[in-house]
Design a protein around this motif. Structure first.
Motif, PDB file in Angstrom:
ATOM      1  N   ILE A  78       0.855  -1.192   0.000  1.00 34.97           N
ATOM      2  CA  ILE A  78       0.000   0.000   0.000  1.00 34.97           C
ATOM      3  C   ILE A  78       0.891   1.241   0.000  1.00 34.97           C
ATOM      4  O   ILE A  78       1.876   1.307   0.737  1.00 34.97           O
ATOM      5  CB  ILE A  78      -0.922   0.035   1.232  1.00 34.97           C
ATOM      6  CG1 ILE A  78      -1.796  -1.219   1.291  1.00 34.97           C
ATOM      7  CG2 ILE A  78      -1.793   1.276   1.229  1.00 34.97           C
ATOM      8  CD1 ILE A  78      -2.636  -1.324   2.557  1.00 34.97           C
ATOM      9  N   VAL A  79       0.538   2.207  -0.823  1.00 41.36           N
ATOM     10  CA  VAL A  79       1.240   3.500  -0.852  1.00 41.36           C
ATOM     11  C   VAL A  79       0.206   4.601  -0.702  1.00 41.36           C
ATOM     12  O   VAL A  79      -0.785   4.659  -1.446  1.00 41.36           O
ATOM     13  CB  VAL A  79       2.039   3.688  -2.154  1.00 41.36           C
ATOM     14  CG1 VAL A  79       2.665   5.085  -2.195  1.00 41.36           C
ATOM     15  CG2 VAL A  79       3.116   2.627  -2.275  1.00 41.36           C
ATOM     16  N   LEU A  80       0.437   5.489   0.262  1.00 44.74           N
ATOM     17  CA  LEU A  80      -0.444   6.615   0.530  1.00 44.74           C
ATOM     18  C   LEU A  80       0.318   7.910   0.308  1.00 44.74           C
ATOM     19  O   LEU A  80       1.358   8.133   0.934  1.00 44.74           O
ATOM     20  CB  LEU A  80      -0.947   6.549   1.973  1.00 44.74           C
ATOM     21  CG  LEU A  80      -1.663   7.792   2.518  1.00 44.74           C
ATOM     22  CD1 LEU A  80      -2.944   8.056   1.769  1.00 44.74           C
ATOM     23  CD2 LEU A  80      -1.935   7.614   4.010  1.00 44.74           C
ATOM     24  N   ASP A  81      -0.163   8.742  -0.597  1.00 42.81           N
ATOM     25  CA  ASP A  81       0.449  10.050  -0.849  1.00 42.81           C
ATOM     26  C   ASP A  81      -0.157  11.043   0.135  1.00 42.81           C
ATOM     27  O   ASP A  81      -1.337  11.390   0.040  1.00 42.81           O
ATOM     28  CB  ASP A  81       0.182  10.489  -2.288  1.00 42.81           C
ATOM     29  CG  ASP A  81       0.974  11.731  -2.673  1.00 42.81           C
ATOM     30  OD1 ASP A  81       1.325  12.521  -1.776  1.00 42.81           O
ATOM     31  OD2 ASP A  81       1.237  11.916  -3.873  1.00 42.81           O
ATOM     32  N   THR A  82       0.640  11.505   1.096  1.00 41.71           N
ATOM     33  CA  THR A  82       0.100  12.385   2.133  1.00 41.71           C
ATOM     34  C   THR A  82      -0.219  13.778   1.612  1.00 41.71           C
ATOM     35  O   THR A  82      -0.962  14.521   2.247  1.00 41.71           O
ATOM     36  CB  THR A  82       1.097  12.508   3.296  1.00 41.71           C
ATOM     37  OG1 THR A  82       2.314  13.101   2.836  1.00 41.71           O
ATOM     38  CG2 THR A  82       1.402  11.145   3.891  1.00 41.71           C
ATOM     39  N   ALA A  83       0.338  14.156   0.462  1.00 46.38           N
ATOM     40  CA  ALA A  83       0.068  15.485  -0.090  1.00 46.38           C
ATOM     41  C   ALA A  83      -1.276  15.547  -0.807  1.00 46.38           C
ATOM     42  O   ALA A  83      -1.951  16.574  -0.803  1.00 46.38           O
ATOM     43  CB  ALA A  83       1.183  15.902  -1.040  1.00 46.38           C
ATOM     44  N   THR A  84      -1.672  14.436  -1.422  1.00 48.34           N
ATOM     45  CA  THR A  84      -2.915  14.422  -2.200  1.00 48.34           C
ATOM     46  C   THR A  84      -3.991  13.530  -1.593  1.00 48.34           C
ATOM     47  O   THR A  84      -5.155  13.628  -1.978  1.00 48.34           O
ATOM     48  CB  THR A  84      -2.628  13.930  -3.630  1.00 48.34           C
ATOM     49  OG1 THR A  84      -2.184  12.558  -3.572  1.00 48.34           O
ATOM     50  CG2 THR A  84      -1.552  14.776  -4.296  1.00 48.34           C
ATOM     51  N   GLY A  85      -3.606  12.619  -0.696  1.00 48.90           N
ATOM     52  CA  GLY A  85      -4.567  11.683  -0.124  1.00 48.90           C
ATOM     53  C   GLY A  85      -4.826  10.477  -0.997  1.00 48.90           C
ATOM     54  O   GLY A  85      -5.631   9.610  -0.631  1.00 48.90           O
TER      55      GLY A  85
END
Length: 289
Positions: A78-85
């Motif tokens: 799983i990869v979560l982009d904290t800048a875009t959600g």
């Protein structure tokens, strides 16, 4: 509110959300494993993320079927982009067969791949579990996903693999037996795989490979570099680019050296001999008796 402060707060919220995530597996028995996260140019400006896994054989639960030993694993990336959600994930269950049960020192190797957007503020989770059992393990942390778009000279991550055996991981025309623990015998060799981006066909270029001892923090230890038999390896050669895909050149190099047990840093440098542009990548690996 300044942009950096907003991003920092969003990142903190994402970390908190991961900690409360009801999808987070809870394991009663640990299943430690080794893994590498490797990145390559993906399609349409995205980046392909590969998680190479190695699970110790003695910790796995085996079954017998048709005279073969079978292992079944559930795997998750799983990869979560904290800048875009944005969230990208890959979940799979795979079965592996062996002629005999794996012994201590043997590893079951697997890999997962996922295309994600470039980001310097992502978080990742990688998990392995035994389906139907409370046995498993999860690792995670911050992740910088490089951007391979554009026309400058670039290199993918460096893959280290067994020297004389093809494996299950395939990219283009190359099949490799990756070694996620990153450890190789002192008397052996290994294969180095990488991709060069934006080196036009017909252009001459230089490749330089340097292997040097590394200290505990991964930096070169000058004292170790002076000790007998641990001076490392330096290789250099020139060639002419022949792209196997648009703006992509795949290369596999066999590296053989008598290295003493310990930690090493491998550095790869590519130079376009027409423009003078260079691209550099490095990674750590270990040598065992």
């Amino acid at each position: 509110m300044p942009y950096l402060e907003v991003r920092s707060r969003l990142r903190e919220r994402m970390f908190a959300a991961l900690a409360r995530d009801t999808d987070l597996p809870r394991f009663e028995r640990e299943l430690p494993f080794y893994y590498d996260l490797l990145t390559f140019r993906g399609a349409a400006g995205r980046t392909e993320l590969v998680a190479a896994l190695a699970v110790p054989g003695e910790r796995l639960e085996a079954s017998r079927a048709e005279g073969k030993t079978r292992y079944t694993l559930g795997m998750r990336l799983i990869v979560l982009d904290t800048a875009t959600g944005r969230i990208a994930r890959r979940d799979t269950v795979e079965s592996f067969q062996a002629d005999a049960p794996l012994k201590p020192g043997d590893y079951l190797r697997a890999h997962l791949s996922l295309e994600v957007s470039p980001s310097d503020s992502a978080l990742y989770r990688v998990a392995v579990e035994v389906p139907g059992s409370p046995t498993g393990q999860l690792y995670g942390g911050p992740l910088a996903v490089p951007d391979y778009s554009g026309d400058r000279l670039m290199l993918s991550d460096l893959v280290l693999a067994e020297a004389d055996r093809e494996g299950a991981w395939r990219r283009g025309d190359v099949s490799l037996a990756m070694v996620p623990p990153g450890q190789f015998p002192s008397s052996g060799a290994f294969r180095l795989f990488y991709e060069i981006y934006n080196l036009p066909a017909g252009v001459p270029y230089r490749t330089e490979i340097q292997v040097r001892p590394a200290g505990r923090d991964g930096l070169l230890s000058p004292l170790r570099a002076l000790l007998g038999g641990k001076r490392g390896v330096q290789l250099g050669f020139e060639g002419v680019a022949t792209s196997a895909a648009p703006n992509t050149l795949q290369e596999v190099r066999r590296v053989a050296a008598q290295l003493h047990p310990g930690g090493y840093r491998l550095q790869l440098r590519i130079t376009n001999l027409v423009t003078g542009q260079t691209a550099v990548r490095d990674r750590l690996f270990g040598v065992v008796p």
